[in-house]
Scaffold this motif. Structure first.
Motif, short mmCIF file in Angstrom:
data_model
loop_
_atom_site.label_atom_id
_atom_site.label_comp_id
_atom_site.label_asym_id
_atom_site.label_seq_id
_atom_site.Cartn_x
_atom_site.Cartn_y
_atom_site.Cartn_z
N SER A 79 18.12 22.14 -16.58
CA SER A 79 17.19 20.98 -16.68
C SER A 79 16.91 20.16 -15.60
O SER A 79 17.88 20.61 -14.52
CB SER A 79 17.79 20.17 -17.86
OG SER A 79 18.08 20.82 -19.01
N LEU A 80 15.90 19.27 -15.46
CA LEU A 80 15.75 18.41 -14.32
C LEU A 80 15.69 17.07 -15.02
O LEU A 80 15.10 16.86 -15.99
CB LEU A 80 14.44 18.70 -13.71
CG LEU A 80 14.52 20.01 -12.73
CD1 LEU A 80 12.95 20.38 -12.36
CD2 LEU A 80 15.53 19.99 -11.89
N ARG A 81 16.20 16.12 -14.16
CA ARG A 81 16.13 14.67 -14.75
C ARG A 81 15.68 13.93 -13.48
O ARG A 81 15.83 14.10 -12.30
CB ARG A 81 17.50 14.35 -15.27
CG ARG A 81 18.60 14.31 -13.96
CD ARG A 81 19.98 13.81 -14.48
NE ARG A 81 20.00 12.45 -14.84
CZ ARG A 81 21.09 11.81 -15.67
NH1 ARG A 81 22.14 12.55 -15.74
NH2 ARG A 81 20.98 10.55 -15.99
N VAL A 82 15.36 12.72 -13.91
CA VAL A 82 15.10 11.62 -13.07
C VAL A 82 16.38 11.33 -12.38
O VAL A 82 17.16 11.27 -13.26
CB VAL A 82 14.20 10.38 -13.64
CG1 VAL A 82 14.15 9.15 -12.56
CG2 VAL A 82 13.14 10.55 -14.32
N SER A 109 10.31 10.98 -17.16
CA SER A 109 8.91 11.50 -16.75
C SER A 109 8.55 11.55 -15.33
O SER A 109 9.46 11.09 -14.58
CB SER A 109 7.85 10.69 -17.35
OG SER A 109 7.85 9.37 -16.71
N VAL A 110 7.87 12.58 -14.96
CA VAL A 110 7.29 12.66 -13.46
C VAL A 110 7.16 11.31 -12.85
O VAL A 110 7.35 11.00 -12.06
CB VAL A 110 6.42 13.58 -13.26
CG1 VAL A 110 6.08 13.73 -11.84
CG2 VAL A 110 6.59 15.05 -13.83
N ALA A 111 6.35 10.55 -13.88
CA ALA A 111 5.94 9.03 -13.23
C ALA A 111 7.06 8.07 -13.24
O ALA A 111 7.12 7.58 -12.25
CB ALA A 111 5.02 8.61 -14.37
N ALA A 112 7.98 8.20 -14.00
CA ALA A 112 9.01 7.53 -13.87
C ALA A 112 9.94 7.78 -12.71
O ALA A 112 10.80 7.09 -12.14
CB ALA A 112 10.22 7.56 -15.17
N ALA A 113 9.91 9.01 -12.28
CA ALA A 113 10.56 9.57 -11.00
C ALA A 113 9.88 9.22 -9.79
O ALA A 113 10.46 9.43 -8.66
CB ALA A 113 10.94 11.04 -10.97
N GLY A 114 8.72 8.43 -9.95
CA GLY A 114 7.89 8.24 -8.89
C GLY A 114 6.69 9.37 -8.47
O GLY A 114 6.04 8.98 -7.45
N GLY A 115 6.45 10.03 -9.28
CA GLY A 115 5.22 11.08 -8.98
C GLY A 115 4.06 10.56 -9.91
O GLY A 115 4.10 9.45 -10.33
N PRO A 116 3.20 11.61 -9.82
CA PRO A 116 1.86 11.09 -10.38
C PRO A 116 1.86 11.05 -12.07
O PRO A 116 2.75 11.85 -12.47
CB PRO A 116 0.89 12.16 -9.70
CG PRO A 116 1.55 13.20 -9.59
CD PRO A 116 2.95 12.72 -9.14
N SER A 117 1.03 10.40 -12.69
CA SER A 117 0.84 10.75 -14.03
C SER A 117 -0.39 11.43 -14.60
O SER A 117 -0.66 11.62 -15.52
CB SER A 117 0.36 9.05 -14.65
OG SER A 117 1.44 8.40 -14.37
#
Length: 235
Positions: free
Chosen positions: A136-139, A195-203
């Protein structure tokens, strides 16, 4: 590498698409598909054997999610609208490649794609996450963003996964997963969905999908070469 793209922006989870990827890999050509299957609750094989499965299916249906069973392992995963599914099929021609090797390569590939978009993600997951597993991957210091599972047959292997892109989908996944996992007696903490967005990435799910696709094509399986196959709803 063959890149399967759907003609529509959103497409269901279908075994026929998966078989296309596996057939390509069996013939010696790796394949990748990244897409959005909206309004789906994808149950794993373990879920289907659980005494609470019928109740979990009814809960999903009552909340507007179409219940489907997927071929790879893992627990139920909800796709509210912008969450991505991905499948990567590879030939079983390298005797040194193990299940663990494929997991490690695929997890690293997805992580590299997300970091390239500015997302601060690390390997692992919080306790009581959705689709719990070792791959798995996480923020960083936050919730789970992606989970991977694998299916192996005599001539090809399929590494598949889910990827949460937006904060809204993270909330929606937490809301539907809580009662579904309760029915299946699977521990779940709604605060562990990232989420990717919560990790600083795009939505933008399309941008994330293309980045993941490119990472697999440019990785050790694809060597930067791709052939795009567009498939319709009848594929």
């Amino acid at each position: 590498m063959r890149v399967f793209r759907d003609r529509a922006d959103e497409s269901p989870l279908t075994r026929s698409r998966t078989e296309c990827l596996l057939a390509s890999a069996a013939d010696g050509t790796p394949a990748i598909r990244v897409w959005r299957p909206p309004g789906v609750m994808a149950f794993g094989r373990r879920d289907a054997r659980d005494p609470g499965f019928d109740r979990a299916v009814r809960i999903a249906e009552d909340r507007g999610f179409e219940p489907l069973e997927r071929d790879v392992g893992g627990r139920a995963v909800a796709y509210p609208g912008d969450a991505l599914a991905f499948e990567h099929a590879v030939p079983l021609t390298d005797a040194s490649a193990s299940i663990a090797d494929r997991y490690d390569r695929a997890t690293a590939t997805v992580a590299d794609a997300l970091r390239g978009l500015g997302a601060d993600v690390v390997a692992g997951e919080p306790p009581a996450s959705f689709c719990p597993g070792d791959h798995s991957l996480r923020v960083a210091a936050g919730g789970k963003v992606a989970g991977l599972a694998q299916r192996v047959r005599a001539d090809a292997a399929l590494v598949a996964g889910c990827l949460v892109v937006t904060r809204a989908d993270a909330r929606a996944i937490a809301t539907i997963t809580d009662p579904v996992y309760e029915a299946l007696a699977v521990p779940f903490d709604p605060t562990t969905v990232g989420s990717v967005a919560a990790a600083g990435g795009p939505s933008d799910p399309e941008r994330v999908a293309r980045a993941v696709e490119d990472a697999f094509v440019d990785g050790p399986w694809g060597n930067g070469r791709r052939r795009i196959d567009r498939v319709g709803d009848d594929a």
